[in-house]
Design an enzyme around this catalytic site. Structure first.
Site, PDB file in Angstrom:
ATOM      1  N   SER A 120       0.795  -1.228   0.000  1.00 37.87           N
ATOM      2  CA  SER A 120       0.000   0.000   0.000  1.00 37.87           C
ATOM      3  C   SER A 120       0.827   1.277   0.000  1.00 37.87           C
ATOM      4  O   SER A 120       0.267   2.371  -0.182  1.00 37.87           O
ATOM      5  CB  SER A 120      -0.944   0.019   1.207  1.00 37.87           C
ATOM      6  OG  SER A 120      -1.992  -0.907   1.038  1.00 37.87           O
ATOM      7  N   VAL A 159       1.409  -3.500   4.016  1.00 35.88           N
ATOM      8  CA  VAL A 159       1.431  -4.763   4.757  1.00 35.88           C
ATOM      9  C   VAL A 159       2.654  -5.616   4.428  1.00 35.88           C
ATOM     10  O   VAL A 159       2.840  -6.683   5.017  1.00 35.88           O
ATOM     11  CB  VAL A 159       0.132  -5.573   4.544  1.00 35.88           C
ATOM     12  CG1 VAL A 159      -1.056  -4.813   5.091  1.00 35.88           C
ATOM     13  CG2 VAL A 159      -0.056  -5.944   3.080  1.00 35.88           C
ATOM     14  N   LYS A 205       0.326   3.512  -2.953  1.00 34.35           N
ATOM     15  CA  LYS A 205      -0.862   4.356  -3.087  1.00 34.35           C
ATOM     16  C   LYS A 205      -0.505   5.842  -3.035  1.00 34.35           C
ATOM     17  O   LYS A 205      -1.202   6.674  -3.621  1.00 34.35           O
ATOM     18  CB  LYS A 205      -1.863   4.015  -1.982  1.00 34.35           C
ATOM     19  CG  LYS A 205      -2.409   2.594  -2.065  1.00 34.35           C
ATOM     20  CD  LYS A 205      -3.261   2.247  -0.844  1.00 34.35           C
ATOM     21  CE  LYS A 205      -3.767   0.816  -0.900  1.00 34.35           C
ATOM     22  NZ  LYS A 205      -4.543   0.439   0.305  1.00 34.35           N
TER      23      LYS A 205
END
Length: 310
Positions: free
Chosen positions: A70, A264, A73
């Site tokens: 992530s 993660v 992002k």
């Protein structure tokens, strides 16, 4: 607390943090719901700091590539914001969600508009719009990361992407749900493929600290060209501070006091506007999906140096 002057090197600070992290008892657990990440050793640790001129300091496994997940992002948000400007914010919000990163709960009563671009639903919207703009969202991201890090060897781990795809039913549900509200423009299978490949880019702490530098330089890329306006860079940093660590963003702001974004895979990036960027990595996660040692290391960094936005 030791307040750093601009002439001091970051290396002794990183060495001190690495020594302290060796004594950290609770390291969390790797992301076992993504089989390709489950075997990572939670005892591994790396950290890097990049100054505005590209000087990088590191410690531990700071050159070891890991799955960015992530963290990417942030970069897709910046790349789309540079193309669409405020039109993007008509399709995704800027508020903390208060729910887990893969939650479907809020979408129905908010008419398919995700709360922010860092929960999975919001990131899917951003990737969808970047793909519409470029025809290759994952490739555009990878080109940007290679250019900003100076590492042409950065690549997508196709095994991780396949693993995520095989276990991506919830993301598929998010995509189809938002498509039903007209908030997804590409075929959902195409979007999911781009998104899973985006999250499967592998990079090191050094790579990510360097790649994040444009946010510390108020929108200026490593080659001196402008990606974002100063206001847009402020917007990205603000959303990172309030939403970058899922439903633990308040705790991260309290402990670290910097705009940050976790993944993660165990990485966490952070920005000291006008001064430097950081990345810490350790695969063991807490219950919110944030690296236990990574957050602890960033906490120690701001405590030791006094570098914080507060």
């Amino acid at each position: 607390m030791v307040i750093m002057s601009s002439s001091l090197t970051f290396q002794p600070v990183l060495n001190r943090i690495a020594a302290e992290m060796k004594d950290l008892a609770d390291r969390g657990r790797p992301a076992d719901y993504i089989p390709a990440l489950a075997a990572c050793d939670p005892r591994r640790f790396g950290m890097a700091v990049a100054e505005l001129d590209g000087t990088v300091y590191g410690v531990g496994d700071w050159r070891q590539p890991f799955s960015t997940q992530s963290i990417t992002k942030v970069f897709t948000l910046a790349l789309d914001l540079a193309r669409e400007a405020d039109e993007l914010w008509e399709h995704v919000g800027r508020e903390p969600s208060g729910n887990p990163f893969n939650s479907l709960v809020q979408l129905e009563y908010e008419n398919g508009i995700p709360r922010n671009p860092f929960i999975n639903a919001g990131a899917l919207v951003v990737t969808d719009r970047l793909h519409t703009q470029t025809g290759d969202a994952a490739g555009t991201l990878l080109d940007f990361l290679r250019a900003e890090s100076g590492n042409d060897d950065l690549a997508i781990n196709e095994d991780v992407a396949a693993s995520e795809s095989a276990h991506g039913d919830r993301n598929a549900a998010l995509g189809h749900f938002m498509a039903a509200y007209g908030n997804i423009g590409n075929p959902v299978p195409v979007l999911l493929d781009e998104y899973f490949r985006q999250c499967s880019v592998e990079a090191s702490c050094a790579d990510l600290a360097l790649a994040t530098g444009f946010l510390a330089r108020h929108g200026i890329r490593s080659d001196g060209t402008r990606l974002l306006t100063m206001s847009q860079a402020k917007e990205v940093n603000a959303v990172m501070l309030t939403c970058g660590t899922y439903d633990a963003a308040g705790e991260f702001a309290y402990r670290v006091g910097l705009p940050g974004k976790s993944g993660v895979g165990g990485g966490v990036i952070a920005v000291v506007p006008g001064r430097c960027t950081l990345c810490a990595w350790s695969p063991g996660l807490d219950g919110h999906g944030n690296s236990v040692a990574g957050v602890a290391a960033l906490d120690r960094f701001t405590t030791i140096t006094g570098l914080s936005v507060f």
